[in-house]
Design a protein around this motif. Structure first.
Motif, PDB file in Angstrom:
ATOM      1  N   ASP A  20     -13.658   5.060   2.916  1.00 27.34           N
ATOM      2  CA  ASP A  20     -14.866   5.356   3.493  1.00 27.34           C
ATOM      3  C   ASP A  20     -15.210   6.772   3.227  1.00 27.34           C
ATOM      4  N   LEU A  21     -15.874   7.397   2.395  1.00 31.71           N
ATOM      5  CA  LEU A  21     -15.961   8.847   2.221  1.00 31.71           C
ATOM      6  C   LEU A  21     -16.886   9.291   3.178  1.00 31.71           C
ATOM      7  N   ALA A  22     -18.213   8.586   3.134  1.00 32.17           N
ATOM      8  CA  ALA A  22     -19.312   9.138   4.046  1.00 32.17           C
ATOM      9  C   ALA A  22     -18.535   9.056   5.748  1.00 32.17           C
ATOM     10  N   GLY A  23     -17.944   7.944   6.107  1.00 30.77           N
ATOM     11  CA  GLY A  23     -17.242   7.761   7.601  1.00 30.77           C
ATOM     12  C   GLY A  23     -16.365   9.177   7.631  1.00 30.77           C
ATOM     13  N   VAL A 192      -3.923  -4.063   0.693  1.00 30.64           N
ATOM     14  CA  VAL A 192      -4.316  -2.590   1.080  1.00 30.64           C
ATOM     15  C   VAL A 192      -5.483  -2.056   1.878  1.00 30.64           C
ATOM     16  N   GLY A 193      -6.784  -2.725   1.345  1.00 30.37           N
ATOM     17  CA  GLY A 193      -7.833  -2.613   1.832  1.00 30.37           C
ATOM     18  C   GLY A 193      -8.694  -1.497   1.429  1.00 30.37           C
ATOM     19  N   ASN A 194      -8.356  -0.716   0.190  1.00 25.32           N
ATOM     20  CA  ASN A 194      -9.108   0.502  -0.135  1.00 25.32           C
ATOM     21  C   ASN A 194      -9.917  -0.161  -1.362  1.00 25.32           C
ATOM     22  N   PRO A 195     -11.150  -0.249  -1.145  1.00 25.39           N
ATOM     23  CA  PRO A 195     -12.239  -0.741  -2.473  1.00 25.39           C
ATOM     24  C   PRO A 195     -12.117  -0.004  -3.627  1.00 25.39           C
ATOM     25  N   GLU A 196     -11.797   1.325  -3.561  1.00 24.23           N
ATOM     26  CA  GLU A 196     -11.725   2.156  -4.564  1.00 24.23           C
ATOM     27  C   GLU A 196     -10.644   1.921  -5.453  1.00 24.23           C
ATOM     28  N   TYR A 197      -9.598   1.789  -4.813  1.00 21.25           N
ATOM     29  CA  TYR A 197      -8.310   1.540  -5.774  1.00 21.25           C
ATOM     30  C   TYR A 197      -8.390   0.126  -6.300  1.00 21.25           C
ATOM     31  N   PHE A 198      -8.749  -0.961  -5.577  1.00 24.14           N
ATOM     32  CA  PHE A 198      -8.816  -2.283  -5.908  1.00 24.14           C
ATOM     33  C   PHE A 198      -9.734  -2.334  -7.121  1.00 24.14           C
TER      34      PHE A 198
END
Length: 256
Positions: A20-23, A192-198
């Motif tokens: 969540d880069l914006a967050g 893991v819960g990181n959409p970018e990596y997934f």
């Protein structure tokens, strides 16, 4: 809330690591407003991390180099900054320079007993070795990192090491082991819960499907990656580029 500057910075880092880069940027701005000079160096490092993820490689590199020159820099701070600087070189494809920084960060983490940082630096160093053409060294680095991460219960790092090992075997045209590692990494990355990596992993798996002559399977991976990426408030330029490239290759394979 209240006088908890360290907690606000920890929240910003957690948001960034979750994709969540914006967050993360909003949390850092809140920290700046509330905490002022307290934690300024750590906040600057995290802002550089966000800049790098947002595509501002030059800005992130300048900040990392400036912070590394600060007086009385603690060992843990230096290790994190070396890792960040290594990744800015990585983003510029300066693999030898990046490898040098990651190796220094890995040694510093080992000396401090920072196992998570040691594994992360080892993974990044192995990626650089792969990019420099030292495939056997890279494979050993990924396997060692996977084993250490599994023993320590570091699922995120285990997932990333496994993902990279899958990609390396893919590039070496060892498709059986590559597919095995890709599938193992899928479960780890989902947890893991990181959409970018997934999403990036799904792109890589889609590329393998194309290499195996399965454009339908590749399209499925591309669509899954798009669904995963949509969970983010802001999609990185790198991820958008990978998605477009995979869609183009699928279209080419289908004669469109």
């Amino acid at each position: 809330e209240g006088p908890r500057a360290a907690s606000r910075l920890a929240l910003a880092e957690a948001l960034r690591l979750a994709g969540d880069l914006a967050g993360a940027r909003a949390a850092l701005e809140r920290s700046r407003v509330i905490d002022g000079a307290t934690g300024a160096r750590e906040r600057a490092r995290q802002e550089a991390e966000c800049a790098l993820l947002g595509g501002d490689t030059t800005g992130a590199q300048r900040t990392a180099e400036r912070l590394l020159g600060a007086p009385e820099l603690a060992g843990a701070e230096r290790m994190k900054l070396l890792d960040l600087l290594g990744r800015t070189f990585w983003a510029s494809s300066a693999w030898a320079e990046a490898s040098t920084r990651f190796a220094e960060a890995r040694r510093g983490a080992a000396a401090l007993g920072e196992s998570r940082q040691e594994v992360r630096a080892a993974i990044n160093e192995a990626v650089c070795r792969m990019k420099l053409g030292a495939a056997d060294e890279a494979a050993r680095g990924f396997r060692d990192a996977t084993y250490l991460a599994a023993v320590l219960g570091l699922r995120r790092e285990e997932a990333i090491a496994t993902q990279n090992l899958a990609w390396l075997e893919h590039m070496r045209r060892r498709y059986g082991p590559a597919l095995e590692h890709y599938r193992r990494a899928l479960g780890l990355l989902d947890a893991v819960g990181n959409p970018e990596y997934f999403a990036r992993h799904l792109h890589n798996l889609g590329e393998l499907m194309l290499r195996l002559g399965d454009p339908v399977g590749a399209r499925e991976q591309s669509e899954s990656a798009a669904e995963v990426a949509s969970r983010q408030t802001e999609v990185s330029p790198a991820l958008r580029g990978e998605a477009a490239l995979l869609r183009a290759r699928i279209g080419l394979a289908a004669g469109r």
